[in-house]
Write an enzyme that holds these catalytic residues in place. Structure first.
Site, PDB file in Angstrom:
ATOM      1  N   GLY A  94       0.803  -1.215   0.000  1.00 31.35           N
ATOM      2  CA  GLY A  94       0.000   0.000   0.000  1.00 31.35           C
ATOM      3  C   GLY A  94       0.836   1.265   0.000  1.00 31.35           C
ATOM      4  N   HIS A  99       4.418   1.833  -8.066  1.00 33.01           N
ATOM      5  CA  HIS A  99       3.408   0.767  -8.004  1.00 33.01           C
ATOM      6  C   HIS A  99       2.472   0.857  -9.210  1.00 33.01           C
ATOM      7  CE1 HIS A  99       4.198   1.314  -3.534  1.00 33.01           C
ATOM      8  NE2 HIS A  99       4.408   0.029  -3.689  1.00 33.01           N
ATOM      9  N   SER A 151       9.658   5.405  -3.416  1.00 30.84           N
ATOM     10  CA  SER A 151       9.498   4.422  -2.345  1.00 30.84           C
ATOM     11  C   SER A 151       8.456   4.967  -1.378  1.00 30.84           C
ATOM     12  CB  SER A 151      10.837   4.261  -1.599  1.00 30.84           C
ATOM     13  OG  SER A 151      10.613   3.656  -0.341  1.00 30.84           O
ATOM     14  N   SER A 152       7.643   4.067  -0.818  1.00 27.59           N
ATOM     15  CA  SER A 152       6.661   4.529   0.181  1.00 27.59           C
ATOM     16  C   SER A 152       7.389   5.171   1.358  1.00 27.59           C
ATOM     17  CB  SER A 152       5.805   3.356   0.656  1.00 27.59           C
ATOM     18  OG  SER A 152       5.182   2.745  -0.450  1.00 27.59           O
TER      19      SER A 152
END
Ligand code: PAF
Length: 282
Positions: free
Chosen positions: A32, A38, A186-187
């Site tokens: 998530g 993503h 990147s998250s």
């Protein structure tokens, strides 16, 4: 609104209905807090398959006891929009108890390829990744699954696992997506303040310098690693975890560069650990 299911039973029913109609299935596993990286995986899956499943599950098994599980960023409403915009058809977002019921005892351990680099710095991490991905593969039974090249060691671990366990899902790797300033998406970039985000650019800058050396004919891994390290060390907020040149499949260290290599780095910027890499000679 994109359909979201929380149980294995619901997910399997949806996939079975597609299969009955002869539709192919792509799968993008995520934790998530989705970004354009993503979305590039989801778009590729949607282009290559009739239906695309995205899983959103912050997998506790792949976090060490002192890592950021509790504060890992989450935003399901935004993730639903990002999935729909990228062309996904179904989101699977199970609770931890659905994936790991009380009697759960399995571990998927991939030796060798899991052991160096991030595996050395994060003991147990890749066992957690391989276990959850094996479960997700069994649940979704996709034709193809999509992983980002940014997590190069994860990709190598998953490829090894899929080959060794005769998993019937094809593993597709997708290129690293970067911000306009070069930072790999990147998250965990969400943890960086403005000063740290600026500092984090030393990683992509240093790797670009390493690549330039290789393109210029340098063949000593030690020399290239040293040059990459020297560039990162100029940044006061950066603390190197590792900079290593390895075989892209096995993750074994390379000394003299003759074939394809992966040059990978993990660097703390303040408290945030970031990874980045490039492949040369493939
Ligand atoms: O790359 C990730 O986001 C995770 O490691 C994955 C593959 C979804 C497994 O939890």
């Amino acid at each position: 609104m994109i359909k979201t299911v929380k149980t294995v039973k619901q997910l399997r029913a949806a996939v079975a209905a597609w299969r009955k109609r002869g539709l192919s299935v792509g799968f993008v596993p995520t934790m998530g807090f989705l970004h354009a990286g993503h979305q590039s995986l989801i778009k590729k899956a949607a282009a290559q398959n009739d239906r695309t499943v995205v899983s959103i599950f912050v997998n506790p098994m792949q976090f060490g006891p002192k890592e950021d599980l509790a504060k890992y960023p989450r935003d399901l409403a935004a993730d639903k929009k990002a999935c729909a915009a990228a062309g996904a058809h179904l989101i699977f977002c199970p609770e931890a108890g659905e994936m790991y019921p009380p009697a759960f005892a399995a571990r998927v351990e991939i030796s060798g390829v899991s052991e160096g680099l991030c595996g050395a710095s994060r003991p147990g991490h890749f066992t957690g990744v391989a276990t959850v991905v094996a479960k997700l593969f069994n649940i979704v039974q996709a034709d193809r699954a999509y992983f980002g090249q940014k997590d190069a060691q994860q990709l190598a671990v998953i490829r090894r696992m899929a080959a060794d366990l005769n998993i019937n899902t094809r593993i597709i790797s997708c290129p690293i997506v970067r911000g306009s300033d070069g930072l790999a998406l990147s998250s965990r970039n969400a943890y960086l303040n403005a000063r740290e985000r600026q500092a984090a650019l030393c990683i992509s800058r240093a790797l670009a310098a390493g690549r330039k050396m290789l393109e210029g004919g340098a063949r000593s891994a030690l020399k290239v690693e040293a040059a990459v390290r020297a560039t990162i060390n100029k940044e006061p907020l950066a603390k190197i975890d590792y900079v290593k040149i390895v075989d892209p499949q096995t993750m074994r260290p390379v000394r003299q560069i003759n074939g394809a290599v992966l040059c990978a780095a993990a660097v703390f910027i303040g408290k945030t650990r970031l990874i980045d890499n490039f492949i040369f000679g493939a």
